[in-house]
Design a protein around this motif. Structure first.
Motif, PDB file in Angstrom:
ATOM      1  N   LEU A 115       0.836  -1.204   0.000  1.00  0.00           N
ATOM      2  CA  LEU A 115       0.000   0.000   0.000  1.00  0.00           C
ATOM      3  C   LEU A 115       0.873   1.257   0.000  1.00  0.00           C
ATOM      4  O   LEU A 115       0.575   2.230  -0.709  1.00  0.00           O
ATOM      5  CB  LEU A 115      -0.932  -0.024   1.209  1.00  0.00           C
ATOM      6  CG  LEU A 115      -2.122   0.931   1.174  1.00  0.00           C
ATOM      7  CD1 LEU A 115      -3.005   0.683  -0.041  1.00  0.00           C
ATOM      8  CD2 LEU A 115      -2.934   0.784   2.452  1.00  0.00           C
ATOM      9  N   ALA A 116       1.949   1.241   0.753  1.00  0.00           N
ATOM     10  CA  ALA A 116       2.875   2.385   0.760  1.00  0.00           C
ATOM     11  C   ALA A 116       3.511   2.571  -0.614  1.00  0.00           C
ATOM     12  O   ALA A 116       3.670   3.707  -1.084  1.00  0.00           O
ATOM     13  CB  ALA A 116       3.950   2.186   1.822  1.00  0.00           C
ATOM     14  N   LEU A 117       3.870   1.482  -1.268  1.00  0.00           N
ATOM     15  CA  LEU A 117       4.442   1.567  -2.613  1.00  0.00           C
ATOM     16  C   LEU A 117       3.445   2.200  -3.575  1.00  0.00           C
ATOM     17  O   LEU A 117       3.806   3.073  -4.367  1.00  0.00           O
ATOM     18  CB  LEU A 117       4.851   0.169  -3.089  1.00  0.00           C
ATOM     19  CG  LEU A 117       5.415   0.086  -4.498  1.00  0.00           C
ATOM     20  CD1 LEU A 117       6.743   0.829  -4.591  1.00  0.00           C
ATOM     21  CD2 LEU A 117       5.592  -1.371  -4.910  1.00  0.00           C
ATOM     22  N   CYS A 118       2.200   1.792  -3.492  1.00  0.00           N
ATOM     23  CA  CYS A 118       1.171   2.381  -4.353  1.00  0.00           C
ATOM     24  C   CYS A 118       1.035   3.882  -4.098  1.00  0.00           C
ATOM     25  O   CYS A 118       0.936   4.680  -5.035  1.00  0.00           O
ATOM     26  CB  CYS A 118      -0.174   1.698  -4.112  1.00  0.00           C
ATOM     27  SG  CYS A 118      -0.222  -0.015  -4.649  1.00  0.00           S
ATOM     28  N   ALA A 119       1.028   4.263  -2.836  1.00  0.00           N
ATOM     29  CA  ALA A 119       0.896   5.680  -2.490  1.00  0.00           C
ATOM     30  C   ALA A 119       2.084   6.481  -2.985  1.00  0.00           C
ATOM     31  O   ALA A 119       1.930   7.611  -3.454  1.00  0.00           O
ATOM     32  CB  ALA A 119       0.746   5.837  -0.981  1.00  0.00           C
ATOM     33  N   SER A 120       3.277   5.897  -2.898  1.00  0.00           N
ATOM     34  CA  SER A 120       4.466   6.640  -3.336  1.00  0.00           C
ATOM     35  C   SER A 120       4.465   6.869  -4.842  1.00  0.00           C
ATOM     36  O   SER A 120       5.036   7.836  -5.314  1.00  0.00           O
ATOM     37  CB  SER A 120       5.738   5.903  -2.910  1.00  0.00           C
ATOM     38  OG  SER A 120       5.910   4.718  -3.660  1.00  0.00           O
ATOM     39  N   GLN A 121       3.797   6.016  -5.573  1.00  0.00           N
ATOM     40  CA  GLN A 121       3.747   6.170  -7.032  1.00  0.00           C
ATOM     41  C   GLN A 121       2.680   7.167  -7.476  1.00  0.00           C
ATOM     42  O   GLN A 121       2.753   7.705  -8.563  1.00  0.00           O
ATOM     43  CB  GLN A 121       3.480   4.821  -7.693  1.00  0.00           C
ATOM     44  CG  GLN A 121       4.630   3.859  -7.533  1.00  0.00           C
ATOM     45  CD  GLN A 121       4.319   2.496  -8.101  1.00  0.00           C
ATOM     46  OE1 GLN A 121       3.172   2.158  -8.352  1.00  0.00           O
ATOM     47  NE2 GLN A 121       5.352   1.704  -8.301  1.00  0.00           N
TER      48      GLN A 121
END
Length: 126
Positions: A115-121
């Motif tokens: 979820l953090a990876l998605c948000a960072s993108q």
């Protein structure tokens, strides 16, 4: 989106119900240590029920990102394996079930990382 919203609501409901059952139905039947274990399962179920609601919101915000759905599935699997194994362990006192619990914990961790990876993108949409 609807699936994760419903899963979040159902798991939040179950968390409250299981918490009440632990407080009122188990207090006289299990040791204080096992009651703490039960409460830990309830706590993590509620945290990740809320995470499922967050996933539903993120799917609406980032509909093209499939990894958000994968994060939601990891949260749900984590609830089943982590909290579920703790509940069964307390009710049956079969300690070997404790071997399943860390798999659920790893599922939670992977879900949060994803979820953090998605948000960072896609941080420009926040």
């Amino acid at each position: 989106m609807k699936l994760f919203f419903v899963l979040g609501c159902v798991n939040a409901f179950l968390s409250v119900a299981l918490g009440a059952f632990g407080a009122h139905g188990l207090r006289q039947r299990v040791s204080p240590e096992l009651l703490i274990t039960w409460e830990k399962g309830v706590d993590y179920q509620m945290y990740h029920a809320l995470a499922l609601l967050l996933v539903a919101l993120c799917i609406k915000t980032w509909p093209e990102v499939r990894r958000v759905r994968t994060a939601g599935l990891l949260f749900f699997v984590g609830i089943v394996l982590f909290s579920g194994s703790l509940y069964v362990l307390v009710l049956t006192q079969v300690t070997v079930l404790g071997l399943i619990t860390p798999v659920g914990g790893i599922s939670f961790l992977c879900g949060w990382c994803l979820l953090a990876l998605c948000a960072s993108q896609f941080d420009s949409r926040w």
